[in-house]
Design an enzyme around this catalytic site. Structure first.
Site, PDB file in Angstrom:
ATOM      1  CG  HIS A 112       3.170  -9.423  -1.243  1.00 55.89           C
ATOM      2  ND1 HIS A 112       2.223  -9.081  -0.125  1.00 55.89           N
ATOM      3  CD2 HIS A 112       2.969  -8.554  -1.970  1.00 55.89           C
ATOM      4  CE1 HIS A 112       1.588  -7.920  -0.529  1.00 55.89           C
ATOM      5  NE2 HIS A 112       2.190  -7.712  -1.580  1.00 55.89           N
ATOM      6  CB  SER A 113       4.018  -7.789   2.627  1.00 55.23           C
ATOM      7  OG  SER A 113       3.847  -6.840   3.360  1.00 55.23           O
ATOM      8  CB  CYS A 114       5.756  -9.749   6.679  1.00 53.52           C
ATOM      9  SG  CYS A 114       4.328 -10.991   6.634  1.00 53.52           S
ATOM     10  CB  VAL A 139       6.915  -9.218  -4.288  1.00 55.73           C
ATOM     11  CG1 VAL A 139       5.648  -8.209  -4.957  1.00 55.73           C
ATOM     12  CG2 VAL A 139       7.327 -10.475  -5.152  1.00 55.73           C
TER      13      VAL A 139
END
Length: 301
Positions: A137-139, A176
């Site tokens: 998720h994200s980074c 994501v």
């Protein structure tokens, strides 16, 4: 499938490295592991801009609880979530970092080194080799695709390359709300200093390095030859990461043979609903993206 006595089994605070107090992971085994079964592991990498102490491996627990009730659980052998060293955040309101704490002073490639060490620990313990879906998720999505990039930048990173030789990349990657093109991300938010600050905080001041470590720069036709599926899941309601990041990564993967319709290297888009962190905080959206990924992967086993 009826539950088996003693399962699911949970383990928390499993140390995979002695580098810091954050070099831990947690996992869940839904049922007794059956060798040869057409199942995969789900391995999650949390986000938080490489620095947020309030987002850790526990952020996967609500999603995990949803998955344990899913019809796709019969295709899941185990679920794991990874902690990794964080970059400095001395201005955090409630938990500022200390310069003497090795868990809170990471710089690239420390984060990806930790992810690789955690994957190596899981692979050596459970012997699942490439039969896993790496979810970020994200980074965390940046880190997930970096595992498949097999590209490290300069002789000072030789330890990462040496470790990577023992890590089998995943069958599939699910990004994501991901950060895939760091220079584009910073440029898009040029009026918001926080974006440049957290990217530089994690990856250094050299903008050429930002480009080199970005997943859009991956040579996946060479470095991830056995990769079967790349999934990009994103919400148009994301208030922190724009859809442009998906467009850039989608284009990069398409140019290297990933196809949405057919072929040995599949590409899938999953549109989510909710804010940037809402998709994991509530669990259902992240679980939906994982279920959609499992549905494709199980046809490849």
């Amino acid at each position: 499938m009826e539950p088996t006595d003693g399962f699911p089994q949970y383990r928390k605070d499993v140390q995979y490295s002695e580098d810091s107090s954050l070099n831990t992971l947690e996992f869940c085994i839904p049922r007794p592991i059956t060798r040869g079964a057409k199942q995969v592991w789900i391995v999650f990498i949390h986000g938080g801009a490489w620095l947020d102490p309030e987002i850790d491996a526990s952020s996967f627990r609500k999603t995990q609880a949803v998955l344990l009730q899913s019809r796709e659980i019969e295709h899941i052998a185990g679920l794991a979530s990874i902690n990794y060293r964080l970059s400095p955040h001395p201005s955090h309101a409630s938990d500022p970092s200390n310069p003497s704490d090795p868990a809170r002073n990471a710089k690239h490639p420390d984060h990806i080194n930790d992810v690789l060490a955690a994957l190596l620990h899981l692979q050596e313990t459970f012997r699942f080799e490439d039969r896993y879906i790496l979810v970020g998720h994200s980074c965390g999505a940046t880190l997930a695709f970096q595992v498949a990039m097999k590209r490290y930048w300069g002789s000072q990173y030789e330890s990462t390359l040496a470790l990577e030789l023992n890590v089998v990349p995943p069958l599939a990657i699910l990004g994501v709300e991901g950060l895939y093109d760091l220079p584009a991300l910073v440029s898009y938010h040029s009026s918001e200093a926080a974006y440049r600050d957290f990217v530089a905080n994690a990856c250094g001041q050299d903008e050429a390095t930002w480009a080199a470590v970005s997943p859009v720069a991956g040579a996946y036709d060479d470095s991830w030859q056995d990769g079967k599926l790349a999934v990009l899941a994103h919400s148009r309601d994301d208030e922190l990461v724009e859809w442009e990041q998906v467009d850039h990564m989608h284009k990069a993967l398409k140019s290297q043979g990933f196809d949405e319709v057919s072929g040995d290297r599949r590409l899938k888009l999953v549109e989510l609903i909710g804010k940037h962190d809402q998709v994991w905080q509530e669990g259902k959206m992240l679980a939906m993206a994982i279920e959609a990924t499992v549905q494709v992967v199980k046809t490849m086993l």
